[in-house]
Scaffold this motif. Structure first.
Motif, PDB file in Angstrom:
ATOM      1  N   VAL A 237      35.228  -1.758   1.179  1.00 37.82           N
ATOM      2  CA  VAL A 237      34.367  -1.078   0.162  1.00 37.82           C
ATOM      3  C   VAL A 237      34.072   0.274   0.139  1.00 37.82           C
ATOM      4  CG1 VAL A 237      32.114  -1.340  -0.898  1.00 37.82           C
ATOM      5  CG2 VAL A 237      33.059  -3.400  -0.069  1.00 37.82           C
ATOM      6  N   ALA A 238      33.940   0.932   1.425  1.00 40.86           N
ATOM      7  CA  ALA A 238      33.610   2.021   1.691  1.00 40.86           C
ATOM      8  C   ALA A 238      34.844   3.075   1.117  1.00 40.86           C
ATOM      9  CB  ALA A 238      33.127   2.468   3.104  1.00 40.86           C
ATOM     10  N   HIS A 239      35.911   2.599   1.324  1.00 41.78           N
ATOM     11  CA  HIS A 239      37.106   3.207   1.132  1.00 41.78           C
ATOM     12  C   HIS A 239      37.348   3.229  -0.342  1.00 41.78           C
ATOM     13  CE1 HIS A 239      41.851   3.812   1.411  1.00 41.78           C
ATOM     14  NE2 HIS A 239      41.125   4.892   1.891  1.00 41.78           N
ATOM     15  N   ALA A 240      37.258   2.138  -0.929  1.00 44.13           N
ATOM     16  CA  ALA A 240      37.344   1.774  -2.508  1.00 44.13           C
ATOM     17  C   ALA A 240      36.241   3.158  -3.117  1.00 44.13           C
ATOM     18  CB  ALA A 240      36.951   0.343  -2.985  1.00 44.13           C
ATOM     19  N   TRP A 241      35.039   2.644  -2.665  1.00 42.17           N
ATOM     20  CA  TRP A 241      34.082   3.544  -3.309  1.00 42.17           C
ATOM     21  C   TRP A 241      34.291   5.101  -3.300  1.00 42.17           C
ATOM     22  CZ3 TRP A 241      30.176   7.210  -2.049  1.00 42.17           C
ATOM     23  CH2 TRP A 241      29.120   7.281  -2.874  1.00 42.17           C
ATOM     24  N   ALA A 242      34.870   5.593  -2.154  1.00 48.12           N
ATOM     25  CA  ALA A 242      35.296   7.064  -2.173  1.00 48.12           C
ATOM     26  C   ALA A 242      36.346   7.481  -3.142  1.00 48.12           C
ATOM     27  CB  ALA A 242      35.331   7.660  -0.678  1.00 48.12           C
ATOM     28  N   TYR A 243      37.176   6.377  -3.059  1.00 41.73           N
ATOM     29  CA  TYR A 243      38.415   6.760  -4.059  1.00 41.73           C
ATOM     30  C   TYR A 243      38.117   6.798  -5.486  1.00 41.73           C
ATOM     31  CZ  TYR A 243      42.428   5.273  -6.754  1.00 41.73           C
ATOM     32  OH  TYR A 243      43.476   5.148  -7.894  1.00 41.73           O
ATOM     33  N   VAL A 244      37.186   5.963  -5.833  1.00 45.35           N
ATOM     34  CA  VAL A 244      36.793   5.943  -7.259  1.00 45.35           C
ATOM     35  C   VAL A 244      36.023   7.120  -7.479  1.00 45.35           C
ATOM     36  CG1 VAL A 244      35.397   4.800  -8.815  1.00 45.35           C
ATOM     37  CG2 VAL A 244      36.893   3.372  -7.534  1.00 45.35           C
ATOM     38  N   GLN A 245      35.113   7.655  -6.480  1.00 43.80           N
ATOM     39  CA  GLN A 245      34.582   9.051  -6.876  1.00 43.80           C
ATOM     40  C   GLN A 245      35.253  10.126  -7.150  1.00 43.80           C
ATOM     41  OE1 GLN A 245      31.139   9.093  -7.323  1.00 43.80           O
ATOM     42  NE2 GLN A 245      31.208   6.832  -7.216  1.00 43.80           N
ATOM     43  N   GLU A 246      36.294  10.052  -6.352  1.00 45.32           N
ATOM     44  CA  GLU A 246      37.232  11.112  -6.722  1.00 45.32           C
ATOM     45  C   GLU A 246      38.234  10.999  -7.593  1.00 45.32           C
ATOM     46  OE1 GLU A 246      39.228  14.861  -6.279  1.00 45.32           O
ATOM     47  OE2 GLU A 246      37.328  14.284  -5.123  1.00 45.32           O
ATOM     48  N   ALA A 247      38.530   9.784  -7.918  1.00 38.26           N
ATOM     49  CA  ALA A 247      39.425   9.524  -9.317  1.00 38.26           C
ATOM     50  C   ALA A 247      38.570  10.115 -10.552  1.00 38.26           C
ATOM     51  CB  ALA A 247      39.755   7.981  -9.346  1.00 38.26           C
ATOM     52  N   MET A 248      37.248   9.622 -10.449  1.00 42.14           N
ATOM     53  CA  MET A 248      36.506  10.442 -11.696  1.00 42.14           C
ATOM     54  C   MET A 248      36.335  11.712 -11.555  1.00 42.14           C
ATOM     55  SD  MET A 248      33.155   7.571 -11.700  1.00 42.14           S
ATOM     56  CE  MET A 248      32.340   8.506 -12.561  1.00 42.14           C
ATOM     57  N   ALA A 249      36.218  12.402 -10.482  1.00 45.30           N
ATOM     58  CA  ALA A 249      35.861  14.061 -10.478  1.00 45.30           C
ATOM     59  C   ALA A 249      37.244  14.622 -10.871  1.00 45.30           C
ATOM     60  CB  ALA A 249      35.789  14.377  -8.923  1.00 45.30           C
ATOM     61  N   SER A 250      38.447  13.930 -10.671  1.00 48.68           N
ATOM     62  CA  SER A 250      39.480  14.814 -10.946  1.00 48.68           C
ATOM     63  C   SER A 250      40.370  14.117 -12.124  1.00 48.68           C
ATOM     64  CB  SER A 250      40.608  14.666  -9.840  1.00 48.68           C
ATOM     65  OG  SER A 250      40.904  13.250  -9.429  1.00 48.68           O
ATOM     66  N   ALA A 251      39.589  13.397 -13.030  1.00 46.69           N
ATOM     67  CA  ALA A 251      40.200  12.714 -14.030  1.00 46.69           C
ATOM     68  C   ALA A 251      40.924  13.750 -15.104  1.00 46.69           C
ATOM     69  CB  ALA A 251      39.057  12.247 -15.016  1.00 46.69           C
TER      70      ALA A 251
END
Length: 269
Positions: A237-251
């Motif tokens: 979950v921690a890895h997934a959460w960090a992945y999504v945060q960066e995916a949003m930031a670099s949309a």
């Protein structure tokens, strides 16, 4: 229906298609690949949509969905299963039966009910079926606040509300619940991972962006690939959460409405 674990992490995705590519099966596959896994699919519905919303839904016959899943499981196999849009009672019942056939493969259940633009993706009479059939089969359940409210009847407007609703979902049989806080008001976004033995808080500043299309699908799929690759639940979950945060930031800034994420950022990092 199981076979030897692949080092890639094999994820069977049972969900609807998004013609715009930002959510649904398309987002799931991009996520699994970006995180080093192997994704296969059983498509439950074809939707007509873009960043502005959903304008059409074509359900796939239940027997075809079951056949897709069984074809994958009998040959390629899976280390985790992720479910998304199911649509109606018959599909919920069919997918619950598939999860039983595939046991003990862990299932990440994203109880998709409403698209980002507001279109309904789950029949109103299917909520009870999700509650009784999908929640107890979840190794991890990933509801947002409106979905948690629909499943528990509890208002979810604060962290304490998230905790109460998540606890209620554990009592309904989920082995773990990731209560997503994106719909809860505030400058900080808090996601809460609850298990029978404790909780983990994931907190960050709310990103000022319209590019949030498919965040729920992406997070659930990222969790699934982590589990498929053998990570403990909290680490997945921690890895997934960090992945999504960066995916949003670099949309990438695509579309006129709720834009898609940058699922491929890991490939350039």
């Amino acid at each position: 229906m199981t076979s030897l674990t692949s080092p890639l992490g094999r994820v069977l995705i049972i969900a609807g298609s998004d013609s715009g590519g930002g959510a649904g099966v398309q987002a799931d596959l991009k996520t699994v690949m970006a995180l080093g896994g192997y994704g296969a699919t059983a498509i439950t519905a074809v939707t007509v949509q873009n960043t502005l919303g959903v304008t059409g839904v074509h359900p796939i016959p239940v027997d075809i969905v079951q056949a897709q899943a069984r074809a994958v499981l009998s040959d390629i196999g899976a280390d985790a299963i992720k479910t998304g849009m199911l649509g109606d009672v018959a599909m919920v019942e069919a997918v619950a039966a598939l999860l039983d056939e595939a046991a003990p493969i862990p299932a990440v259940i994203d109880p998709v009910m409403i698209a980002k633009g507001g279109a309904s993706l789950l029949a109103s009479d299917a909520v009870d079926a999700v509650r009784s059939l999908m929640v107890p089969r979840a190794a991890l359940l990933t509801p947002n606040a409106p979905e948690a409210h629909a499943l528990t009847g509890l208002v979810v407007e604060s962290l304490d509300d998230q905790r109460r609703a998540g606890t209620a979902l554990l009592q309904l049989g989920a082995r773990a619940v990731l209560m997503k806080g994106g719909h809860v008001a505030g400058d900080r976004v808090i996601d809460l991972l609850l298990t029978p033995t404790g909780e983990t808080v994931f907190e960050t500043d709310r990103q000022d962006t319209r590019h949030t299309h498919g965040t729920g699908c992406t997070l659930a799929s990222a969790c699934a690939v982590g589990l498929a690759q053998g990570l403990p639940l909290d680490a997945a979950v921690a890895h997934a959460w960090a992945y999504v945060q960066e995916a949003m930031a670099s949309a990438p800034g695509l579309g006129q409405g709720h834009g898609p994420l940058d699922h491929g950022w890991t490939l350039r990092a």
